[in-house]
Design an enzyme around this catalytic site. Sequence first.
Site, PDB file in Angstrom:
ATOM      1  CB  CYS A  65     -58.227  69.792 -49.404  1.00  0.00           C
ATOM      2  SG  CYS A  65     -57.237  68.907 -50.621  1.00  0.00           S
TER       3      CYS A  65
HETATM    4  C1  RB5 Z   1     -63.149  65.862 -49.456  1.00  0.00           C
HETATM    5  O1  RB5 Z   1     -63.915  66.600 -50.326  1.00  0.00           O
HETATM    6  C2  RB5 Z   1     -61.780  65.538 -50.037  1.00  0.00           C
HETATM    7  O2  RB5 Z   1     -61.981  65.078 -51.351  1.00  0.00           O
HETATM    8  C3  RB5 Z   1     -60.901  66.770 -50.041  1.00  0.00           C
HETATM    9  O3  RB5 Z   1     -60.611  67.184 -48.730  1.00  0.00           O
HETATM   10  C4  RB5 Z   1     -59.596  66.607 -50.748  1.00  0.00           C
HETATM   11  O4  RB5 Z   1     -58.818  65.603 -50.203  1.00  0.00           O
HETATM   12  C5  RB5 Z   1     -59.693  66.523 -52.214  1.00  0.00           C
HETATM   13  O5  RB5 Z   1     -58.726  66.382 -52.949  1.00  0.00           O
END
Ligand code: RB5
Length: 164
Positions: A65
């Site tokens: 993420c």
């Molecule tokens: C975006 O939703 C961002 O919050 C995600 O990519 C991540 O970094 C969350 O921990």
Amino acid sequence: MKIALGSDHNGYRMKEELKAFLIEKGHEVTDYGCHSEEAVDYPGVAFAIAEAISQGKQERGIIVCGTGLGVAIAANKYPGIRAATVHDTYTAERAQLSNNAQIITLGAQVIGIESAKKAVEAYLNVTFDPASRSASKVRQITDREKELFGSGKMVEESSRSACS
Ligand code: RB5
């Protein structure tokens, strides 16, 4: 190795590059999404991968993420799952050797793709030693989890070894 791979939109590009890298290395990769850069909530992908590991369908998980943090927090809600956010080869290797993490998570906004590939390789190249000094510490975490939440759906070593 059977590897569950996933990301949210922030990790999509890195996930795609890691997929090609892992397939080239001969791993059996299952892509749990997402499948574009369209915004998607990260918990769902993390839950799907944690569940697959819990059920013994996959050996290891890799989730990307933005930071690697949200997907780790979400995956760690599954009993018996140990998901660790890693940033480099050292933390990736230790996630397996010290923590017996079935899942590593990466931040596409934190490290570049070449560092991510090296970290993934370091993680997959080592195997937790149940006779090591780390084992009793991991067991303390598992035991505490059982005390707090019961053991009904814990990941047991037998289900993990079923696919190795
Ligand atoms: C975006 O939703 C961002 O919050 C995600 O990519 C991540 O970094 C969350 O921990």
